[in-house]
Design a protein around this motif. Structure first.
Motif, PDB file in Angstrom:
ATOM      1  N   TRP A 464       0.817  -1.216   0.000  1.00 47.47           N
ATOM      2  CA  TRP A 464       0.000   0.000   0.000  1.00 47.47           C
ATOM      3  C   TRP A 464       0.850   1.263   0.000  1.00 47.47           C
ATOM      4  CZ3 TRP A 464       0.894   3.221   4.003  1.00 47.47           C
ATOM      5  CH2 TRP A 464       1.252   2.693   5.252  1.00 47.47           C
ATOM      6  N   GLU A 466       3.637   1.692  -1.705  1.00 45.47           N
ATOM      7  CA  GLU A 466       4.124   1.948  -3.055  1.00 45.47           C
ATOM      8  C   GLU A 466       3.083   2.610  -3.947  1.00 45.47           C
ATOM      9  OE1 GLU A 466       7.601  -1.382  -3.839  1.00 45.47           O
ATOM     10  OE2 GLU A 466       5.507  -1.947  -4.216  1.00 45.47           O
ATOM     11  N   VAL A 467       1.807   2.430  -3.616  1.00 51.32           N
ATOM     12  CA  VAL A 467       0.756   3.019  -4.454  1.00 51.32           C
ATOM     13  C   VAL A 467       0.313   4.395  -3.946  1.00 51.32           C
ATOM     14  CG1 VAL A 467      -0.079   0.752  -5.167  1.00 51.32           C
ATOM     15  CG2 VAL A 467      -1.105   1.869  -3.173  1.00 51.32           C
TER      16      VAL A 467
END
Length: 583
Positions: A464, A466-467
């Protein structure tokens, strides 16, 4: 009413004020000098007008009048420029002092023993960080500079007035007894009144915070009417406290207003009588009356801001009071000789005479995984907090490597033992900032990003993270990108990985994550924490199943201690819990 945090006495407040002034002698001297020059510039006009009246009485020319008017205009302009510069320097000094006070308060607040804050309640500390800081801010920014201006102006005006003639002391001294008596009467009552007002406000804030935070409990238990009555009582207490201080002001201010008129009226009457009898000139009467009138403004400002100074002094006393809290740590400088954690005959109480732990003994070997289970209120979290060095035991000892937890300074303790609870906080800033604060070195370097990502991956948070819009540079916290409770808790666990202590106390640290995710997270975390000592406090018994040993805590005592299989075979309290949970 809850026990409140201490309040500094008057002597401590004065000593601290003197220390603050001593830190900035150059700025303070420049400020006082500028105000003095501004005050002197403002004293020229009355004397010049008096001389002009005397000249008109005996005959003068238009050119002479124009010359006097021009000189007065020059002094007025000079006074305006000096006053502007002096006020600027005063406000700049006030901002600097206010910043120092705020920084000191934050340092002192962060150093408070957690147990002391819990006993006092967050409402008291919250009111000090908000209401008292705001009140002190107004005092330092405005009241102190304005008081300095008034004092300097009053002093020079009185000197200038006496230069007109000693006779003017008579009407000036007439007002002194009434002003002194009324002011002493007010000051004698004002500080305690403002302290009660602030304490009542803190109680009201605490009560409202409890009601809001426990809204679901209030609704579930039908406590609405009781909480309303409690809030009404707190509001009434705050109202009565504020009405008392308002009552003091409604008596003091009118008396002071009357005293302002005495010097002016007295100067005109007494000076006129002296002039009629040929003792002084008309110019002296004019100058004396103008000075007496000019004295009203600084004295009025001095009196008006004195009330604000009382408010500020009460707030400063409350802010300084937290420094009087006795430290529950006694660092000895000794270094642990190993990682063995021991609790010997530990007894602890939050309230005198009511122990919640009764002679607890527990030895945790380096690298061992201990799970503490038991019913709610049995003392598991309390024991965990003692092991983490949050509280000292009332009697007995809790040590790491042979050194008492409270004998280590906080920085050294956190390198040894860390506590992670179900409570967590996301600081306003980037995700990188929220993680990097746990690194050993104070300044984050870009090379550390790999460590940050590794820590997030260890607690199953990398996916989560990385997004997020800007990755590690995404701003999170209040008003920024909102993290879910589970994500916030994973962030707290990632900090734990980065801090790298050898002993971890996990107090239901995964309670806000759904059971399946928590199970997966704990397995991932277990791989990262290999070789560390882990004391896990939880109601989910799969944590106990995976532990090396299980400690069953009941009524403040460890009633069973052994491996999962041993305790199940013993068919005692743990076996009953396991069978009930496992179905």
């Amino acid at each position: 009413m809850k026990q409140t945090l201490p309040v500094a006495n008057t002597a401590e407040v004065r000593r601290h004020a003197r220390r603050l002034a001593a830190r900035h002698p150059r700025e303070l001297g420049l400020t006082l000098g500028l105000h003095g020059l501004a005050a002197i510039s403002g004293l020229a006009a009355p004397r010049l007008i008096g001389d002009l009246v005397e000249g008109v009485q005996h005959g003068t020319t238009a050119a002479k009048v124009n010359q006097v008017v021009l000189v007065i205009a020059v002094f007025v302009i000079v006074q305006s420029l000096l006053t502007r510069w002096a006020r600027f320097r005063s406000f700049a000094l006030g901002e600097k002092v206010l910043a120092e006070l705020r920084e000191e308060f934050v340092d002192n607040a962060l150093a408070l023993p957690i147990g002391t804050v819990e006993r006092a309640g967050t409402g008291d500390l919250l009111s000090r960080t908000s209401r008292d800081v705001d009140a002190l801010s107004r005092t330092v920014r405005f009241a102190v500079p304005e008081t300095i201006v008034a004092l300097v102006t009053t002093l020079f005006t009185v000197i200038a007035t006496m230069l007109v003639g000693v006779w003017i002391l008579v009407p000036l001294l007439v007002m002194v007894p009434l002003l002194v008596i009324s002011t002493r009467w007010y000051l004698k009552r004002a500080k305690d009144g403002y302290l009660r007002e602030n304490a009542a406000y803190a109680q009201m804030t605490s009560s409202l915070a409890e009601t809001v935070e426990g809204a679901r409990t209030v609704e579930a238990l039908g406590l609405y009417d009781e909480r309303v009555r409690r809030t009404d009582a707190d509001i009434r207490g705050s109202y009565l406290a504020e009405r008392y201080t308002l009552g003091l002001r409604t008596i003091w201010f009118p008396v002071v207003e009357v005293t302002y008129l005495v010097p002016l009226v007295g100067t005109l009457l007494f000076g006129g009588w002296l002039h009629i009898n040929g003792h002084i000139t008309l110019g002296a009467v004019t100058a004396g009356a103008l000075y007496a009138n000019q004295l009203i403004d600084p004295v009025d400002r001095l009196i008006s801001w004195m009330d604000e100074l009382q408010v500020g002094a009460a707030s400063l006393a409350r802010l300084l009071g937290i420094t009087d809290v006795a430290d529950d740590r006694e660092p000895t400088g000794r270094k642990p000789s190993g990682e063995l954690v021991e609790a010997r005959d530990v007894r602890f109480s939050y309230v005198d005479g009511r122990d919640v732990l009764h002679g607890v003994d527990l030895v945790v070997q380096p690298g061992e995984r201990i799970a503490m289970v038991g019913p709610s209120g049995a003392g598991k979290s309390t024991l965990g907090r003692l092991v983490a060095g949050i509280h000292p035991p009332r009697t007995g000892s809790v040590t790491v490597g042979g050194v008492g937890m409270t004998e280590l300074d906080l920085a050294d303790l956190r390198r040894q033992v860390a506590l992670v609870t179900q409570e967590h906080h996301v600081f306003v800033g980037t995700l990188r900032d929220n993680l990097a604060m746990a690194l050993p070195h104070p300044e984050h370097e870009r090379d550390d990003d790999e460590k940050l990502w590794a820590a997030l991956e260890a607690v199953d948070a990398r996916e989560w993270a990385e997004v997020l819009p800007d990755g590690l540079d995404t701003r999170v916290g209040s008003g920024q990108v909102a993290l879910t409770p589970g994500q916030a808790q994973q962030l707290a666990l990632a900090r734990l990985v980065l801090a790298d202590p050898h002993t971890l106390v996990l107090d239901e640290a995964t309670s806000l994550i759904d059971p399946r995710a928590a199970r997966h997270l704990e397995r991932s975390l277990a791989a990262v924490l290999e070789g560390r000592t882990v004391i896990a406090i939880a109601h989910r018994l799969y944590t106990a199943h995976d532990a090396d040993r299980v400690a069953v805590v009941e009524d403040g005592r460890i009633t069973e201690l052994g491996s999962h299989d041993e305790l199940v075979a013993r068919n005692g309290s743990y076996a009953a819990l396991w069978n009930s949970w496992h179905g």
